[in-house]
Design an enzyme around this catalytic site. Sequence first.
Site, mmCIF file in Angstrom:
data_model
loop_
_atom_site.group_PDB
_atom_site.id
_atom_site.type_symbol
_atom_site.label_atom_id
_atom_site.label_comp_id
_atom_site.label_asym_id
_atom_site.label_seq_id
_atom_site.Cartn_x
_atom_site.Cartn_y
_atom_site.Cartn_z
ATOM 1 N N ASP A 71 74.190 -39.339 -22.457
ATOM 2 C CA ASP A 71 74.150 -38.087 -21.185
ATOM 3 C C ASP A 71 74.938 -36.957 -21.477
ATOM 4 O O ASP A 71 75.638 -35.853 -21.256
ATOM 5 C CB ASP A 71 73.539 -38.600 -20.220
ATOM 6 N N HIS A 115 69.126 -41.372 -21.332
ATOM 7 C CA HIS A 115 69.658 -42.379 -19.685
ATOM 8 C C HIS A 115 70.800 -43.434 -19.648
ATOM 9 O O HIS A 115 70.547 -44.794 -19.024
ATOM 10 C CB HIS A 115 68.170 -42.916 -19.341
#
Length: 574
Positions: free
Chosen positions: A170, A165
Amino acid sequence: MDYAVQGTLDELGTPLSQVTFVVFDLETTGVSAAEHAITEIGAVKVRGGEVLGEFGTLVDPGSPIPPFISVLTGITDGMVTAAPKIRAVLPAFLEFASGAALVAHNAGFDVGFIKAACAAHDYPPPTHPVVDTVDLARKLLTRDEAPNCKLSTLARMFSDTEPCHRALSDARATVDVLHALLERAGSFGVHTLEELRSFARAPSPEQRRKRHLADSVPTGPGVYVFEDEGGDPLYVGKSTNLRNRVRSYFTAAETRPRIREMVGVAARIRSIACATALEAEVRELRLIGSAKPRYNRRSRFPEKMFWIKLTDEYFPRLSIVREVRDDGASYLGPFTSTRAAEDARAALHEAVPLRQCTERITPGRGRSACALAEIGKCGAPCEGRQSVEEYGVHVATARRVMELDAAPVFSAVEARMERLALDQRYEEAAADRDRLAAYVRTSARMQRLRSLTSIPQMVAAAPVADGAWEIHVVRYGRLASAGVMPKGAHPDAFVEALTATAETVVPGPGPVHAAGAEETECVLRWLESPGVRLVQVEGSWSLPVTGAGRLRDRIDRAYRVAEPRRSREGRPPR
């Protein structure tokens, strides 16, 4: 005479090895591009399998970051205080992505925020080709290989980078997922960017071959059942227009691998016409619950519910049970899993010092207290430190927060979360977030359900086309009858006939006693929709003033980001 014409390079498409991809990810303060702001952008530029550059920066959203978002991402107000605002970051990102195809996992979310930022700062909307790795994964991976299309799931298969996150991390994980999916796409003859974009949404040969199954399906509201050669239900669905909905299963609009597989097995489609859309929705739930079609993933086991029970004994405790009995005890639920029930029970224990041991305790028979007594989480009635009357004060509080007032639990858990966040103990704070959400959401749900299931009979009507009215009879939260009253019909006579032929419903124990919780929620949504008018009500229809509904709004606004947005997967098939 026919002449051969040599095609241009443009007609051949852009080979994937020559395409520059900018794989990007955003962190935000919420799920709505219109209402929330970007807090971080991470992007990786790749071509031909090689990384050409990276772009990463925190972004000052211009408003406080909700505590729930900080718990999820680890990004706090202090971290973005000195960060640039989006008006300074946006042109740099657009320059970094210039001439490239944009790639994201669940791209609609991330591209939506970029488009909203462009509109807010007078930049033209991006016209880059967009590739969504969720769509590719659905097309290229089987259910056996990947149970879902979450980024975390795919990263475990294809990447050494674990999504956490944070935007750049990511994005790096998504690069590995993209390259793995491109390799697989090559075996399907996908070699250009244009082929890649069309491949993800192209209908399968099996879908094309079985389009004729939709020919006999009528229009209007109802339920459709895909059946195999033996007549066994494969999949049950509902629609306000049966024919249009069923036809969509044989087009490029249907991208779910599991449902495409189901279409390949289906031999026929059975349709059940319904008087109203609500009747269709309810019939769908009942059919799924009774037939349990293997391609429906939701609503198949309405009987598999869990409840928190405040036991009926000298010193009550909170127990997780599978059924509600007519024993005068207080219940909170239903929960769809023991994990959710345990989370909600932990939240209750944070606010109410009930005992957590499982032995039956009777006055005058003492034993040694556990560690909970030493840290103030239990009054140690087992050692005789509390009488039945003294302990009863906590029991009354527990009953109140289970049925009427969620504020004490919300305040207690929220205070603990804030302390943990200040100490940067984000994982523990996230666990408390889950517990609080499980409690508040279920408490609000139960109070809404009970408001309707306590009413012996309710008749309500809503206007439809051509001056007609759809009318429903609801008994103890269960849809007992449905009909459409044509223009010019006498209302009293029509309602009398509808109620006379309605299903007889016998109430049972607990908040949800005559119908499944999902069915009652369907009825509630319809009752609360614009234009609905109450015709008859036996009893009163109300919610507690201090109920959990007002707190659920706060939970959902901040917590929603951890579910549909950050799950990084598309809507699962029902």
